[in-house]
Design a protein around this motif. Structure first.
Motif, PDB file in Angstrom:
ATOM      1  N   ARG A 172      -7.385  -2.557  -6.803  1.00  0.00           N
ATOM      2  CA  ARG A 172      -7.582  -2.975  -5.411  1.00  0.00           C
ATOM      3  C   ARG A 172      -6.226  -3.164  -4.767  1.00  0.00           C
ATOM      4  O   ARG A 172      -5.298  -3.645  -5.420  1.00  0.00           O
ATOM      5  N   VAL A 173      -6.133  -2.818  -3.508  1.00  0.00           N
ATOM      6  CA  VAL A 173      -4.835  -2.822  -2.828  1.00  0.00           C
ATOM      7  C   VAL A 173      -4.895  -3.717  -1.597  1.00  0.00           C
ATOM      8  O   VAL A 173      -5.865  -3.664  -0.831  1.00  0.00           O
ATOM      9  N   ALA A 195      -1.666   4.222  -0.327  1.00  0.00           N
ATOM     10  CA  ALA A 195      -2.557   3.810  -1.414  1.00  0.00           C
ATOM     11  C   ALA A 195      -3.991   3.588  -0.959  1.00  0.00           C
ATOM     12  O   ALA A 195      -4.825   3.120  -1.739  1.00  0.00           O
ATOM     13  N   SER A 196      -4.309   3.956   0.294  1.00  0.00           N
ATOM     14  CA  SER A 196      -5.669   3.671   0.777  1.00  0.00           C
ATOM     15  C   SER A 196      -6.741   4.496   0.088  1.00  0.00           C
ATOM     16  O   SER A 196      -7.921   4.330   0.399  1.00  0.00           O
ATOM     17  N   THR A 221      -9.214  -0.778  -0.522  1.00  0.00           N
ATOM     18  CA  THR A 221      -8.078  -1.379   0.175  1.00  0.00           C
ATOM     19  C   THR A 221      -8.526  -2.426   1.170  1.00  0.00           C
ATOM     20  O   THR A 221      -9.514  -2.243   1.880  1.00  0.00           O
ATOM     21  N   ARG A 222      -7.787  -3.519   1.175  1.00  0.00           N
ATOM     22  CA  ARG A 222      -7.968  -4.497   2.239  1.00  0.00           C
ATOM     23  C   ARG A 222      -6.661  -4.538   3.023  1.00  0.00           C
ATOM     24  O   ARG A 222      -5.585  -4.471   2.423  1.00  0.00           O
ATOM     25  N   ARG A 247      -0.142   3.842  -4.794  1.00  0.00           N
ATOM     26  CA  ARG A 247      -0.956   5.068  -4.825  1.00  0.00           C
ATOM     27  C   ARG A 247      -0.903   5.728  -6.206  1.00  0.00           C
ATOM     28  O   ARG A 247      -1.910   6.171  -6.732  1.00  0.00           O
ATOM     29  N   GLY A 277       0.798  -1.234   0.000  1.00  0.00           N
ATOM     30  CA  GLY A 277       0.000   0.000   0.000  1.00  0.00           C
ATOM     31  C   GLY A 277       0.820   1.269   0.000  1.00  0.00           C
ATOM     32  O   GLY A 277       0.342   2.305   0.457  1.00  0.00           O
ATOM     33  N   ALA A 285      -3.034  -3.798   1.615  1.00  0.00           N
ATOM     34  CA  ALA A 285      -2.118  -2.906   2.333  1.00  0.00           C
ATOM     35  C   ALA A 285      -1.654  -3.541   3.635  1.00  0.00           C
ATOM     36  O   ALA A 285      -2.340  -4.392   4.210  1.00  0.00           O
TER      37      ALA A 285
END
Ligand code: ADP
Length: 370
Positions: free
Chosen positions: A27-28, A37-38, A42-43, A13, A8, A30
């Protein structure tokens, strides 16, 4: 199309804007809450845990990375489950372990510093005797921003690493380089490959501080040799996505490979504002096996200056507007990270036909955040 990015940080980002433009859902996965990168879906989860990563990968078309630290068994589990992973584990091993990289580059005939795998201080002693009494010792895995790199002049100066590192250390000739360069290429799984113009990178305390693209005073020959080397390595190692080849240039214009990064890289941030296709868009295109974008520069010169550390007082917003007001031609990129001494929290890009002007504007704008 959905791309899942593991990690993340700021590289993930900076894939968000081009993903939106391309109509790609990003989709990230993190490492924690509130990371750079949120801004994307994000998970939070542990990238070292195969179950977590497999579950994250379930509803994306391809998995790619913000960093190179995902363990090989986790990468293999993804591939075994039929997930498209770019770059794949076979390629990534060369970016994860500098000794594995040195061995493979030797097979490919790529120019590199003299090196050995040292099992003991005696191996270092023999290498020092053959190389003028000084050498660079590196931990093969897990180094970044100069951590895990040490200049030594006595065989016992890496004793702590022999104790803490499992396996041999990498010992390299201390290269008396004239400057450092970075060659970026992109390659898609079906084979198409493109090379950006080689850039000059300036490191301070082992951390990238500034980049100029194309590298000033680069001859046609240097541009060609560096591009060809980048393509040879991308093809030889089966890299998919962006590859950065960090290079040393010697006084007689020879280039030697320092190390590899298989993801967007700090040396390519200039492409966001200085090239037809940014490295972040190119990475997405490449890992999705879409046709690659043009790599032509948009101006004679592009300059990138990192914002390192940043102000620790509360005045960040004021500084932004002051920097923007004073330097309207500067493109200020921020990573949404808490300022901490030495930490990369953003960068400034400028482009132009006059290199001195571009350097001045970028440094002056970045200077507002010192
Ligand atoms: P990291 O993985 O931490 O980025 P690198 O291997 O890129 O580490 O080394 C960090 C910096 O140390 C390089 O950018 C370069 O300035 C210097 N360095 C690394 N290897 C050598 C070498 N063999 N000779 C001279 N300088 C080196």
């Amino acid at each position: 199309m959905r791309v899942g990015v593991i990690g993340g940080g700021q590289l993930a980002r900076m894939m968000i804007a081009p993903a939106v433009e391309l109509g790609v859902e990003l989709r990230v996965l993190a490492e924690g809450e509130g990371m750079s990168a949120s801004l994307a879906a994000t998970r939070v989860g542990d990238y070292r845990d195969a179950e977590t990563v497999l579950s994250f990968a379930r509803d994306v078309d391809v998995i790619t990375f913000d960093h190179e630290h995902v363990p090989q068994p986790v990468l293999r589990a993804l591939v075994d489950a039929g997930v498209a992973v770019h770059p794949g584990p076979d390629a990534l091993q060369y970016a994860q372990d500098k000794l594995v990289m040195r061995r493979r580059l030797a097979e490919l005939g790529a120019p590199q510093p003299d090196w050995i795998a040292a099992e003991s201080p005696d191996d270092i002693r023999a290498f020092l005797d053959d190389h003028g009494g000084r050498a660079v010792v590196k931990t093969p895995r897990g180094g970044y921003d100069g951590k895990g790199v040490r200049v030594v002049s006595a065989p016992d100066q890496a004793d702590d690493w022999f104790e803490s590192v499992d396996g041999p250390l990498l010992v390299e000739q201390l290269v008396d380089f004239h400057r450092e360069l970075a060659q970026q290429v992109a390659r898609r799984p079906s084979g198409e490959v493109v090379a950006y113009p080689v850039a000059e990178t300036v490191q301070r305390d082992g951390v990238c501080a500034e980049v100029i693209a194309p590298a000033p005073r680069a001859s046609e020959r240097l541009l060609e040799v560096a591009a060809r080397l980048g393509v040879t390595i991308a093809e030889g190692l089966g890299v998919t996505g962006m590859l950065a080849v960090e290079l040393f240039e010697t006084a007689d214009e020879r280039i030697l490979v320092n190390e590899l990064a298989m993801r967007p890289h700090n040396s390519g941030h200039w492409t966001q504002d200085g090239a037809v296709t940014s490295q972040f868009e190119q990475h997405l295109r490449a890992v999705l096996d879409l046709p690659l974008g043009a790599v032509d520069p948009l101006a004679d010169w592009s300059v990138m200056v990192n914002i390192l550390g940043g102000p620790t007082d509360a005045g960040l917003t004021d500084r932004f507007s002051a920097a923007m007001a004073a330097h309207p031609v500067a493109k200020i990129h921020t990573y949404g990270k808490e300022p901490r001494p030495g930490r990369k929290v953003g960068h400034v890009n400028t482009v132009g036909d006059d290199l001195d002007d571009a350097v001045y504007e970028a440094r002056a704008a970045a200077g507002f955040f010192a």
